[in-house]
Design a protein around this motif. Sequence first.
Motif, PDB file in Angstrom:
ATOM      1  N   LEU A  32       0.810  -1.225   0.000  1.00 41.42           N
ATOM      2  CA  LEU A  32       0.000   0.000   0.000  1.00 41.42           C
ATOM      3  C   LEU A  32       0.840   1.269   0.000  1.00 41.42           C
ATOM      4  O   LEU A  32       0.540   2.204  -0.759  1.00 41.42           O
ATOM      5  CB  LEU A  32      -0.965  -0.007   1.190  1.00 41.42           C
ATOM      6  N   PRO A  33       1.898   1.394   0.827  1.00 50.51           N
ATOM      7  CA  PRO A  33       2.718   2.615   0.765  1.00 50.51           C
ATOM      8  C   PRO A  33       3.281   2.892  -0.624  1.00 50.51           C
ATOM      9  O   PRO A  33       3.277   4.037  -1.086  1.00 50.51           O
ATOM     10  CB  PRO A  33       3.836   2.333   1.775  1.00 50.51           C
ATOM     11  N   MET A  34       3.750   1.843  -1.304  1.00 54.17           N
ATOM     12  CA  MET A  34       4.313   2.024  -2.642  1.00 54.17           C
ATOM     13  C   MET A  34       3.217   2.344  -3.656  1.00 54.17           C
ATOM     14  O   MET A  34       3.391   3.218  -4.518  1.00 54.17           O
ATOM     15  CB  MET A  34       5.074   0.778  -3.067  1.00 54.17           C
ATOM     16  N   PHE A  35       2.067   1.668  -3.561  1.00 53.44           N
ATOM     17  CA  PHE A  35       1.007   1.897  -4.536  1.00 53.44           C
ATOM     18  C   PHE A  35       0.410   3.299  -4.403  1.00 53.44           C
ATOM     19  O   PHE A  35       0.130   3.958  -5.406  1.00 53.44           O
ATOM     20  CB  PHE A  35      -0.089   0.839  -4.376  1.00 53.44           C
ATOM     21  N   LEU A  36       0.197   3.768  -3.178  1.00 53.78           N
ATOM     22  CA  LEU A  36      -0.294   5.129  -2.980  1.00 53.78           C
ATOM     23  C   LEU A  36       0.697   6.144  -3.552  1.00 53.78           C
ATOM     24  O   LEU A  36       0.315   7.109  -4.220  1.00 53.78           O
ATOM     25  CB  LEU A  36      -0.515   5.409  -1.497  1.00 53.78           C
ATOM     26  N   THR A  37       1.969   5.907  -3.278  1.00 53.72           N
ATOM     27  CA  THR A  37       3.011   6.820  -3.755  1.00 53.72           C
ATOM     28  C   THR A  37       3.076   6.844  -5.279  1.00 53.72           C
ATOM     29  O   THR A  37       3.124   7.913  -5.903  1.00 53.72           O
ATOM     30  CB  THR A  37       4.378   6.406  -3.179  1.00 53.72           C
ATOM     31  N   MET A  38       3.071   5.672  -5.892  1.00 47.53           N
ATOM     32  CA  MET A  38       3.175   5.602  -7.346  1.00 47.53           C
ATOM     33  C   MET A  38       1.933   6.177  -8.032  1.00 47.53           C
ATOM     34  O   MET A  38       2.033   6.809  -9.085  1.00 47.53           O
ATOM     35  CB  MET A  38       3.415   4.165  -7.793  1.00 47.53           C
ATOM     36  N   ALA A  39       0.756   5.959  -7.424  1.00 46.15           N
ATOM     37  CA  ALA A  39      -0.467   6.511  -8.006  1.00 46.15           C
ATOM     38  C   ALA A  39      -0.379   8.030  -8.081  1.00 46.15           C
ATOM     39  O   ALA A  39      -0.720   8.640  -9.106  1.00 46.15           O
ATOM     40  CB  ALA A  39      -1.678   6.082  -7.173  1.00 46.15           C
ATOM     41  N   GLY A  40       0.083   8.642  -6.989  1.00 45.21           N
ATOM     42  CA  GLY A  40       0.232  10.093  -6.990  1.00 45.21           C
ATOM     43  C   GLY A  40       1.332  10.564  -7.922  1.00 45.21           C
ATOM     44  O   GLY A  40       1.181  11.552  -8.636  1.00 45.21           O
ATOM     45  N   TYR A  41       2.451   9.835  -7.930  1.00 46.16           N
ATOM     46  CA  TYR A  41       3.602  10.265  -8.731  1.00 46.16           C
ATOM     47  C   TYR A  41       3.303  10.193 -10.225  1.00 46.16           C
ATOM     48  O   TYR A  41       3.571  11.147 -10.976  1.00 46.16           O
ATOM     49  CB  TYR A  41       4.819   9.407  -8.397  1.00 46.16           C
ATOM     50  N   VAL A  42       2.752   9.061 -10.675  1.00 43.00           N
ATOM     51  CA  VAL A  42       2.476   8.905 -12.105  1.00 43.00           C
ATOM     52  C   VAL A  42       1.414   9.906 -12.559  1.00 43.00           C
ATOM     53  O   VAL A  42       1.527  10.516 -13.627  1.00 43.00           O
ATOM     54  CB  VAL A  42       2.029   7.457 -12.410  1.00 43.00           C
ATOM     55  N   GLY A  43       0.368  10.082 -11.729  1.00 42.65           N
ATOM     56  CA  GLY A  43      -0.645  11.077 -12.066  1.00 42.65           C
ATOM     57  C   GLY A  43      -0.062  12.474 -12.158  1.00 42.65           C
ATOM     58  O   GLY A  43      -0.399  13.254 -13.058  1.00 42.65           O
ATOM     59  N   ALA A  44       0.846  12.793 -11.234  1.00 44.67           N
ATOM     60  CA  ALA A  44       1.483  14.110 -11.241  1.00 44.67           C
ATOM     61  C   ALA A  44       2.394  14.284 -12.459  1.00 44.67           C
ATOM     62  O   ALA A  44       2.467  15.372 -13.038  1.00 44.67           O
ATOM     63  CB  ALA A  44       2.279  14.299  -9.952  1.00 44.67           C
ATOM     64  N   MET A  45       3.081  13.230 -12.857  1.00 44.35           N
ATOM     65  CA  MET A  45       3.979  13.303 -14.013  1.00 44.35           C
ATOM     66  C   MET A  45       3.188  13.577 -15.293  1.00 44.35           C
ATOM     67  O   MET A  45       3.578  14.421 -16.105  1.00 44.35           O
ATOM     68  CB  MET A  45       4.762  12.000 -14.130  1.00 44.35           C
ATOM     69  N   ILE A  46       2.079  12.873 -15.453  1.00 45.80           N
ATOM     70  CA  ILE A  46       1.230  13.117 -16.628  1.00 45.80           C
ATOM     71  C   ILE A  46       0.588  14.498 -16.532  1.00 45.80           C
ATOM     72  O   ILE A  46       0.498  15.227 -17.526  1.00 45.80           O
ATOM     73  CB  ILE A  46       0.159  12.025 -16.741  1.00 45.80           C
TER      74      ILE A  46
END
Length: 393
Positions: A194-208
């Motif tokens: 969960l910590p990694m998935f929450l982080t990646m969800a925000g990061y990838v969305g922010a990158m796009i």
Amino acid sequence: MKFTQFIKTKGAIAAIIMGIFYSLAMLGIFLPGYTAIPGNIDKLPIAIVNDDAGEYGVKIAGQLQENLPFKEIDTNLSNKQALEDLEKNDLALVVHIPETFSANMKEGKTSSSIDFTMNEAGATVVSSSMNSIVTQINNQISAQFSQQTAQGVLMNLHVPEKQAAELAEKIETAYVGNIVTINDIPNGMHHNMLPMFLTMAGYVGAMIGAMQLVGAFKASRGKASKTRLFIYVQVAALFIAAVSSLAAAGLAYLVNEPSGDLFFSLLGQQVLNYMVAFNFTAILIFLVGEGGMILNLPILLIQTIANGATITREMMYLPYEWMSYISPMYYSVQAYFANLYGSISPSPYIWSMVMIGLVAMLINIAIVTFLHKPMPVEVLETEDVKNAAEVTA
């Protein structure tokens, strides 16, 4: 149009190049990065705390130092300090030999035990590896003490049946390893990740989002000042961060069901995660345009290893370790571990994220100020009026 003509178009050539580039980038980043497992397990720091001044305690401590597969073993910490370091994931394992260990072994009144303490609220490879290593060590110690006790029994031949049964039980319970875990994570891989998935969800969305909003910034040049457009970009990113974080937190609660009193802290961190990642990834897009997205993806791939969800800094090869110090993902993952499952404050990681975000924003401000040439708004407004007049005429 023939296929040979189509395949020579700009879009088709770009797709071919990107397909090759990202295949090489992903494999070239992931495969070397994960060779650290289990090869770099020996780099994990552990502590051996021997509070027993007797012969057994000294002997076992020495044997553990020789046999445990770790290069960095601290023997100068108190048990309290070692456990505090374990809470912070500065240590991977704490081995504690209690002061009564030798006395218990000699008297045989109670089973003697050594405490092996691990922190589950951290990199998944660490907890699984520690469990495996501790189990092996416990088996070896148990066999050793059972053998020593058996030698004592053999010296007492022709003993009565009742006494023989007592001695046999003494052999079996001569040593019992005590495996202790702190900050237990609920069963299920979705909790560990969960910590990694929450982080990646925000990061990838922010990158796009950075690619889209910086594109809107450039398309709107001349319709407002650079300063105003930059503020618009940040405000729009904040709005997206709030909406997307609410959706992410809601889904996390639906599936993982964390404690209800954590909702607003998790939501706040997810918003911060988005904004920091947005400004971090926007640097290359402000600098080189859409081509910045090509460079952002390998940086993202590196961070999937360098974020500390799977392996710790001590296990990482140098390029990944260096990235972890400037990676928004690393500090976000560690903050989530501390907040969701740990017993320490996530504040140090949160402040590190804030610092990275502020530095990234200042870099973006500098790029916009010095590299993006100003376009006078008045000129374009006059041209719009002129064009409208011509259309009317």
